[in-house]
Design an enzyme around this catalytic site. Sequence first.
Site, mmCIF file in Angstrom:
data_model
loop_
_atom_site.group_PDB
_atom_site.id
_atom_site.type_symbol
_atom_site.label_atom_id
_atom_site.label_comp_id
_atom_site.label_asym_id
_atom_site.label_seq_id
_atom_site.Cartn_x
_atom_site.Cartn_y
_atom_site.Cartn_z
ATOM 1 N N ARG A 53 43.505 36.009 36.054
ATOM 2 C CA ARG A 53 44.522 35.494 35.125
ATOM 3 C C ARG A 53 43.824 34.590 34.133
ATOM 4 O O ARG A 53 42.620 34.310 34.267
ATOM 5 C CB ARG A 53 45.525 34.655 35.901
ATOM 6 C CG ARG A 53 44.809 33.508 36.583
ATOM 7 C CD ARG A 53 45.683 32.462 37.170
ATOM 8 N NE ARG A 53 44.896 31.262 37.366
ATOM 9 C CZ ARG A 53 44.341 30.883 38.505
ATOM 10 N NH1 ARG A 53 44.473 31.605 39.582
ATOM 11 N NH2 ARG A 53 43.635 29.776 38.564
ATOM 12 N N LYS A 113 41.193 36.713 48.812
ATOM 13 C CA LYS A 113 39.842 36.172 48.909
ATOM 14 C C LYS A 113 38.984 36.943 49.888
ATOM 15 O O LYS A 113 37.776 37.070 49.704
ATOM 16 C CB LYS A 113 39.902 34.688 49.330
ATOM 17 C CG LYS A 113 40.839 33.852 48.522
ATOM 18 C CD LYS A 113 40.422 33.755 47.073
ATOM 19 C CE LYS A 113 41.472 33.005 46.285
ATOM 20 N NZ LYS A 113 41.641 33.479 44.933
#
Lengths: 492, 169, 536
Positions: free
Chosen positions: A293, A118
Amino acid sequence: MTTITKILIANRGEIACRILRTLDRMGIPGVLVYHAIDADSPAVKMASETIKIDGQTPVAAYLDMEQIIAACKKTQADAVHPGFGFLAENPEFARRLELENITFIGPLPETMELMGNKIKARSFCLENDFPLAPSVTESDSEEDFIRLAKSIGVPLLIKAAAGGGGKGMHIVRDIDRLEEAMHLAKGEALRSFGDDTIYAERYVEQPRHIEVQILADHHGNVVHLGERECSIQRRFQKIIEESPAPMLAPDLRNLICETALSIAMKAGYHNAGTVEFILAPDNNFYFLEMNTRIQVEHPVTEMVTGLDIVELQIRIARDETLPMRQDEITSKGHSIEMRLYAEDPENDFMPAIGQLLTYQLPEGEDIRVDNGFTERMNVTSAFDPMLAKLVIHGMDRKDAVKRAICALEKSLVLGVTTNIDFLKQILSHPVFSKGQIDTGFITRHAEDLLPTPLTEEQRNLLLAAAALSHRDFIDPDFNVPQPYATIGNWRN
Amino acid sequence: MRRRIDIENQQYEVTVFGRPEERFFQVADGAPKPVSLSLEENENDAHTIQIGNNRTQIRMAAKGEMVYASAFGRTVSLCIVDPVEQAAQASGGRGNKARSPMPGTVVEVNVTAGDHIKKGQPMMTIESMKILTVISAPRDGEVLQVHFEPGKTFDKNAVLVTLVEKEEL
Amino acid sequence: MRRIQSNIDTQSLTFRTNETFNRNLLADLRESNRKARFDRPERDITRLRRQKKQLVRERIDLLLDHGTPFMELSTLAANMAYDGTVPGAGIVSGVGIVNGREVLIMANDSSIKGGAWYPLTTKKMVRTTDIAIENHLPIVYLVDAAGAFLPMQSELFADRHHHAGRIFRNQCVLSSKGVKQVALVLGHSTAGGAYVPTLCDYSVMVRKTGGVFLGGPPLVKAATGEDVSADDLGGADVHSSISGTADYAVDSEQEGIALVREIVGIFEKPAKAAVDRREPEEPYYDPDELYGIIPDDVKKQFDMREVIARIVDGSRFHEFKPDYGPTVICGFAYIYGWKVGIIGNNGVIFSDSAQKATQFMQTCNRDRIPIIFLQNTTGFMVGKDYEHGGITKDGAKMLMVQTNLDVPKLTIMTNGSFGAGNYAMCGRAYDARFLFSWPNSQISVMGMEQAAKTLTQIRLKALERQGKTLSEEEERNIYASITQDYIEKSSAYYSTSELWDDGIIEPADTRKVLGISLSVALNREFSETPHGILRI
């Protein structure tokens, strides 16, 4: 062209079933790894080839790269679909597969490292002028972190750098509780992702969670499949998602989608991914994170676009060109997905376990059920408590909501407490049907979402039904004999 | 027969008596009413429960002491409490046992038998579905026994740590 | 079966006078029962609460099935002994239902002298265990006793009957007969008393309050100098984990009671002895009317049929041989559906009435019909004609057959029970499964006036021989004091105090009491020797 002759699915539950369905349709053989605890699951029954894996805990088994790679070799699988969670965003895994010449169906490890972390992702956005909420990342000095965090001010959101899904996330509204939140967040992050790095960012009140589905091939083609609204959340766990996002002006929608596209392109993204944004009440939106994903809520996008994202993932991994252009992607009608969780809303949503004594989910046109369980299976505390996804398609939002409520009314789960009644309350709420939702919806309307209290009459009927079906009450062995029964409560 | 039934975090003493053809239902010391439960011959497996003149359709599944019922547009769990368990819970509680609020796995154990602890002190960290919870000491005292070691799983309401009996004042 | 036609006029003066009299007696009985059950010195209650103990009846209420009856026995035992300081003889016994099973409960009342055993306590315990043996009724003991009341040890220790040793002997006999015994030790069980739970099939002990030891801490300290706490000496954990003297240890009385219930729930339900049974029916006549029927003077007569009509199903009664020997009523009826034979007195017993009763008892015995004796007699007829007629022989025949009956017998003292009449009509010595008294009843070897006159004459003659003469007033005083003593010792309260009966019951409850007693009696199979009926 990369050949893919057999795909190993390194996942379980409903997503494993869903991937197998596409493999079946595409005529590609699939292999499923599974832990003993999942032996009776529908995915294992569906798969034509399975390999047992083991670990100190069931979760550990699905995180065991060596076992999974060994399974690939044993079965001659030349590709792995990691689903979501587990190793789906693990760059080391992707690299190991690369070394073994096994195709990882997903983005490149470098992209995962960039976007999966992140902090790196945020720096990337910052450098490239993508919209970001003010934040601070960890450095060598905890004091500095705390100081900077305090300077951003409350409300503040502490998040895990290495993963999402609500794990390791804590809102701080009282600056004195900052350190406590940091401690808890680090603990959870370490447990869930193996990495306790955290960062803090300004928390936007009443934000809407809007995300954009991206697909990118290895030939420079990147498209978006529209947005999803995922604002109905509880403690950062998504419960209801829909597409398209309600009450979103077309211009803003386009801007958000285009921004997502730019981010993906700039990052050199490949395969499927999702860019998540926070949309503030003032229509400013900020990059939240990118998930490298396929996501849990991908079905709503599939329902409105008519596309099969898993199929496209495989084709991208096979080095094919995207079969459609951006302008060929349309969105028809409205789709709502409801996550069915085994949890007890009346006991602070604690995860529930038990046996699915009755497990009946609806079927029909415009109802898609991605199911990880069948009747008589046991729900354990080994994995997260999602049982299934009910995905509805309607002509418009109103229609979709109506059908969704109908689908819930046709659902019956007995043996494990679920959030079905809670979902019904949300969908029936007037504010929800108006589409005026944001991530604070559930907290704000918590009282309204409580189950309708039972009347005394209703409660007695339930007590009586339970009593009369339970041996302890009706076993004639314990009947009071005569004449005592006739004499009743008498003392001499 | 009379038993306690727990529903929606409330407890009720329920009595059922009579013959199969003529049963009566009573809550606490209220007036007994005629009651019957019949199974409909339909594809739904639904029962009909009737007390006096009130009736409703209901779908149920039972396992052990739990009955899961669906009626009135919602699902409710009922627990039929065994009286010995009930009495043991009432007496054994008394701050001597720390129980698990949910099923899960032990992550970390911070105390051992013989340790003197203060109220609120963390004794154990447990994990359930990737959520961590700290189990703290219910009162000042001494640890008698820790019942689970790291990595072991347990059920809801399991006794995790027992403290040495405190002398009643 | 025909219904009895009642001739009672509920509006008549007699009825109303009787009713006033009997309802006063009823009020007295209820008050006596209440005091015996609940009046305790404040400090004793406080002590119990401090020890975290429940009162004995609180324990029994938790033990019994909800909404079921409890027939308490000998509530007023010892009411006229020990200056009235040991109500109920310090122990509660009765028949109740636990988890659908009939049991006898015997529970020490530790709010009375700490539950110490007095002579009448042991007598009551022996009687209770005798009931268990005769009726094969399981016993639940709630043990909480301080031990024997030492100052009176000579009256409760060494003898064969009524003394403490007999209790434990009975327990062993019960065990060998397969009659189950469960004990919950909620207090101390010391010395001989330690055998009560230990001889049981199942023994549960409550931690911290329960203690079983042959000698308690003070005794141990005195005997060997050893210093040890009650808990370490013989507490729940010691006996359930180390010595094996008990089987279960629980943390509270409530848990112990719940566990005892679970244990009783495991017992098989015995098959009842086969006797004829049909659908029960409430009496046609109101049992409350009994209060207007029972006379206010033991010398006054009433028709026993009127009593029967207010006890039996549908007030239906088939009277046998009604025109012969009319001072004894014999017949068949049903009580809560069970067929019974009833033998009741309507006055003095003559030869023909004794013969009729004897023939009837043979029939009942051959045909497996339990017999209920309703006593109200001054005894057998005396006089030359009757002796020559063989009254003594006929009384002996009645006694012989009655004593050797195989069928269960139940006796109710409805009014007078004097002399040999008491014996022939199945008095205490004749092994009625249960024997109850009405509050108005009297019992002695002969009627009071007769006895008092006789005794006064004897006293006067004795004084005369010493050369003393008495004034009329002094004569009257002697008569009065003898009468006073006699009245006291022939009252139902004295009888129940000495455990000559199993309790004083309210006449209107007679039906319920007999119903429960019958049910209990049928737990033990009885076999009959086939025989023909002699028309005696």
